[in-house]
Scaffold this motif. Structure first.
Motif, PDB file in Angstrom:
ATOM      1  N   ALA A   1     -32.882 -99.449 -44.521  1.00  0.00           N
ATOM      2  CA  ALA A   1     -31.613-100.664 -45.211  1.00  0.00           C
ATOM      3  C   ALA A   1     -32.009-101.374 -46.489  1.00  0.00           C
ATOM      4  O   ALA A   1     -32.167-102.544 -46.570  1.00  0.00           O
ATOM      5  CB  ALA A   1     -31.352-100.806 -43.862  1.00  0.00           C
TER       6      ALA A   1
ATOM      7  N   TYR B   1     -33.842-110.169 -47.980  1.00  0.00           N
ATOM      8  CA  TYR B   1     -32.729-110.586 -47.670  1.00  0.00           C
ATOM      9  C   TYR B   1     -32.604-111.764 -48.634  1.00  0.00           C
ATOM     10  O   TYR B   1     -31.929-112.982 -48.216  1.00  0.00           O
ATOM     11  CB  TYR B   1     -31.670-111.533 -46.258  1.00  0.00           C
TER      12      TYR B   1
ATOM     13  N   GLY C   1     -33.603-103.186 -41.655  1.00  0.00           N
ATOM     14  CA  GLY C   1     -33.903-103.399 -42.957  1.00  0.00           C
ATOM     15  C   GLY C   1     -34.822-105.161 -43.117  1.00  0.00           C
ATOM     16  O   GLY C   1     -35.479-104.512 -43.563  1.00  0.00           O
ATOM     17  N   ARG C   2     -34.543-105.545 -42.196  1.00  0.00           N
ATOM     18  CA  ARG C   2     -35.262-107.051 -41.524  1.00  0.00           C
ATOM     19  C   ARG C   2     -36.546-107.032 -41.509  1.00  0.00           C
ATOM     20  O   ARG C   2     -37.520-107.677 -41.617  1.00  0.00           O
ATOM     21  CB  ARG C   2     -34.138-107.966 -40.297  1.00  0.00           C
TER      22      ARG C   2
ATOM     23  N   GLU D   1     -30.803 -96.332 -45.863  1.00  0.00           N
ATOM     24  CA  GLU D   1     -28.952 -96.287 -46.204  1.00  0.00           C
ATOM     25  C   GLU D   1     -28.803 -97.331 -46.821  1.00  0.00           C
ATOM     26  O   GLU D   1     -29.354 -98.162 -47.422  1.00  0.00           O
ATOM     27  CB  GLU D   1     -29.255 -97.422 -43.924  1.00  0.00           C
TER      28      GLU D   1
ATOM     29  N   PHE E   1     -22.040-107.493 -35.572  1.00  0.00           N
ATOM     30  CA  PHE E   1     -21.310-106.858 -35.875  1.00  0.00           C
ATOM     31  C   PHE E   1     -20.209-105.639 -34.911  1.00  0.00           C
ATOM     32  O   PHE E   1     -19.694-105.308 -35.949  1.00  0.00           O
ATOM     33  CB  PHE E   1     -22.506-105.508 -36.970  1.00  0.00           C
TER      34      PHE E   1
ATOM     35  N   GLU F   1     -31.483 -97.811 -39.114  1.00  0.00           N
ATOM     36  CA  GLU F   1     -31.165 -98.010 -40.282  1.00  0.00           C
ATOM     37  C   GLU F   1     -31.503 -98.956 -40.408  1.00  0.00           C
ATOM     38  O   GLU F   1     -31.576-100.320 -39.779  1.00  0.00           O
ATOM     39  CB  GLU F   1     -30.013 -98.178 -40.633  1.00  0.00           C
TER      40      GLU F   1
ATOM     41  N   GLY G   1     -29.564-101.286 -37.125  1.00  0.00           N
ATOM     42  CA  GLY G   1     -30.489-102.179 -37.900  1.00  0.00           C
ATOM     43  C   GLY G   1     -30.354-102.967 -36.160  1.00  0.00           C
ATOM     44  O   GLY G   1     -30.063-102.540 -35.191  1.00  0.00           O
ATOM     45  N   GLY G   2     -31.513-103.792 -36.506  1.00  0.00           N
ATOM     46  CA  GLY G   2     -31.320-105.289 -35.920  1.00  0.00           C
ATOM     47  C   GLY G   2     -32.562-105.665 -35.385  1.00  0.00           C
ATOM     48  O   GLY G   2     -32.538-106.475 -34.717  1.00  0.00           O
TER      49      GLY G   2
ATOM     50  N   LYS H   1     -30.199-102.563 -48.760  1.00  0.00           N
ATOM     51  CA  LYS H   1     -29.558-104.080 -48.923  1.00  0.00           C
ATOM     52  C   LYS H   1     -30.511-105.154 -48.045  1.00  0.00           C
ATOM     53  O   LYS H   1     -30.601-106.589 -48.971  1.00  0.00           O
ATOM     54  CB  LYS H   1     -28.499-103.917 -48.181  1.00  0.00           C
TER      55      LYS H   1
ATOM     56  N   TYR I   1     -23.442-100.458 -34.600  1.00  0.00           N
ATOM     57  CA  TYR I   1     -24.548-100.994 -34.777  1.00  0.00           C
ATOM     58  C   TYR I   1     -23.973-102.763 -34.467  1.00  0.00           C
ATOM     59  O   TYR I   1     -23.384-102.993 -34.332  1.00  0.00           O
ATOM     60  CB  TYR I   1     -24.762-101.382 -36.667  1.00  0.00           C
TER      61      TYR I   1
ATOM     62  N   SER J   1     -27.407-108.065 -35.360  1.00  0.00           N
ATOM     63  CA  SER J   1     -28.735-108.287 -36.409  1.00  0.00           C
ATOM     64  C   SER J   1     -30.007-109.540 -36.062  1.00  0.00           C
ATOM     65  O   SER J   1     -29.239-110.249 -35.514  1.00  0.00           O
ATOM     66  CB  SER J   1     -28.465-108.480 -38.093  1.00  0.00           C
TER      67      SER J   1
ATOM     68  N   THR K   1     -23.053 -96.187 -45.292  1.00  0.00           N
ATOM     69  CA  THR K   1     -22.084 -96.972 -44.217  1.00  0.00           C
ATOM     70  C   THR K   1     -21.447 -98.231 -44.607  1.00  0.00           C
ATOM     71  O   THR K   1     -22.158 -98.653 -45.988  1.00  0.00           O
ATOM     72  CB  THR K   1     -23.564 -97.405 -42.627  1.00  0.00           C
TER      73      THR K   1
END
Ligand SMILES: Cc1ncc(COP(=O)(O)O)c(C=O)c1O
Length: 400
Positions: free
Chosen positions: A51, A379, A274-275, A73, A157, A272, A233-234, A53, A192, A195, A96
């Motif tokens: 992800a 982030y 990210g973190r 993603e 989310f 997906e 994600g998460g 972002k 989802y 997070s 998404t």
């Protein structure tokens, strides 16, 4: 926070050069290792998407590609373009997010991206029209705002009134309309939940509920199969350094059990992330410009604030912090310093919201030292107020 030796050496070297230090330092080797490790442990059929972002820097995209992520993603055209520039073909992109513009949807269809995740009936009809104009079909997932939430998460989310997806209880009414759109190929559901989740059990519970949802949908519509299920994600990281890290082995085992129990092997599952992938591959390093005592508490002013590192203020949490001591000469006798006390860290912006950390215990810090915030690879710059007060953009320096 313990800064890895090579990172500390990198900070020392950068800070010893002329000019004020204010930068992100990235070493994506941890991200690569995490992707490779996860890929080895997850059950067959589970595909890992980055992800972006969390961090759209090309080094993170390259790391994702080289370490074997299935794709990216994306949540907008700008991200799509960066992903393609980093070597991901459009067929490896999944799209998404609410509020996709007609131009963005058109780009996705024209370039043959893998799936577009429908967030509302309006979006479904908009996409159908675009596909009809282009005489193309498009694979879609339907994003559901599930009727449950994860209480311990940093951000949720789904659950309650949300701008994401279609409410679970409306699914039975909405799905027939979507299935009737002849240019959209329904592949399955996207749920989802949240997070920043450290409790694996909560995420597995989410997967179980999504599987139940898919089973219900298939019972009501025998003509379709949810051949792709996207859990979003998460996976969390231990920002507060409690020693309670996310356990990917427990997640992989739990998911495998669920897949077997539901007879879902042979299907595809998207993650997906990210973190979890990016956070510990970056540090925000900012020089301490001033220290002053104000009514009983030291105020430590750094070169960068929420314009460069907004997450601590936005989420009202402290990121792990370390001070790299530079031993710079004092400007005058009696210049303030920090010694074994809890202090406030802020940036140079003219707003009280410009907080980097509060009530953080620091053994020693002087003007000219470098405040280093950990878990800043995800982030960090990507969710900061970069234009606010028009300060220069922080450098992003690679040390791998
Ligand atoms: C649709 C979607 N997928 C994935 C992610 C990444 O989540 P995380 O960083 O918690 O893994 C986000 C984050 O906001 C998201 O909105």
């Amino acid at each position: 926070m313990q800064i890895p030796d090579h990172v500390e050496a990198g900070i020392q070297a950068l800070a010893s050069r002329k000019g004020t230090l204010n930068c992100y330092l990235y070493d994506t080797s941890t991200m690569r290792e995490k992707i490779e490790r996860l890929t080895r442990m997850i059950p067959p059929g589970v595909e890992i998407f980055y992800a972006m972002k969390a961090n759209p820097h090309p080094a993170f995209l390259t790391a994702a590609r080289e370490a074997g992520a299935k794709g990216i993603e994306i949540a907008g055209l700008g991200e799509a373009e960066k992903a393609v520039a980093a070597g991901f073909p459009p067929a490896q992109l999944i799209y998404t997010g609410p509020g996709k513009t007609p131009e963005e949807l058109r780009w996705g269809v024209e370039h043959g991206i893998r799936t577009i995740h429908i967030e509302s009936l309006t979006e479904a009809y908009r996409l159908e029209r675009i596909c009809a104009e282009l005489d193309r079909t498009q694979g879609i997932l339907l994003r559901i705002n599930a009727n449950f939430d994860i209480h311990e998460a940093q951000t949720t989310f789904s659950g309650g009134s949300k701008k994401f997806g279609i409410d679970e209880e409306k699914l039975h009414a909405v799905l027939p309309h979507i299935l009737a759109l002849s240019h959209l190929n329904f592949h399955g559901l996207h749920v989802y939940a949240a997070s920043g989740v450290l409790n694996v059990g909560d995420l597995i519970k989410n997967c179980e509920r999504v599987f139940d949802m898919a089973t219900t949908v298939e019972a009501q519509h025998p003509e379709i199969v949810c051949d792709i299920i996207d859990f979003g994600g998460g996976f969390g990281v231990d920002y507060l350094e409690t020693g309670r890290d996310f356990d990917p082995v427990a997640y992989a085992d739990g998911l495998k059990e669920l897949i077997d129990e539901h007879g879902f092997s042979g299907r595809t599952f998207f993650l997906e992330l990210g973190r979890y992938l990016a956070a510990d591959s970056g540090w925000f390093c900012t020089e301490i410009l001033d220290i002053k005592e104000s009514r009983g508490k030291k105020q430590v002013i750094c070169a960068g604030g929420i314009n460069h590192f907004r997450r601590p203020a936005a989420l009202a949490i402290n990121h792990p912090l370390s001070i790299v001591r530079m031993g710079r000469p004092r400007l005058f006798d009696g210049q303030e310093s920090v010694c074994n006390e809890s202090v406030y860290f802020g940036g140079p912006l003219c707003t009280g919201a410009d907080k980097l950390a509060n009530n953080v215990y620091v053994a020693a810090a002087d003007v000219g030292d470098i405040a280093v915030f950990g878990y800043a690879g995800a982030y960090g710059l990507s969710m900061s107020n970069i234009e606010f007060l028009s300060h220069a953009r922080p450098d992003e320096v690679l040390i791998d």
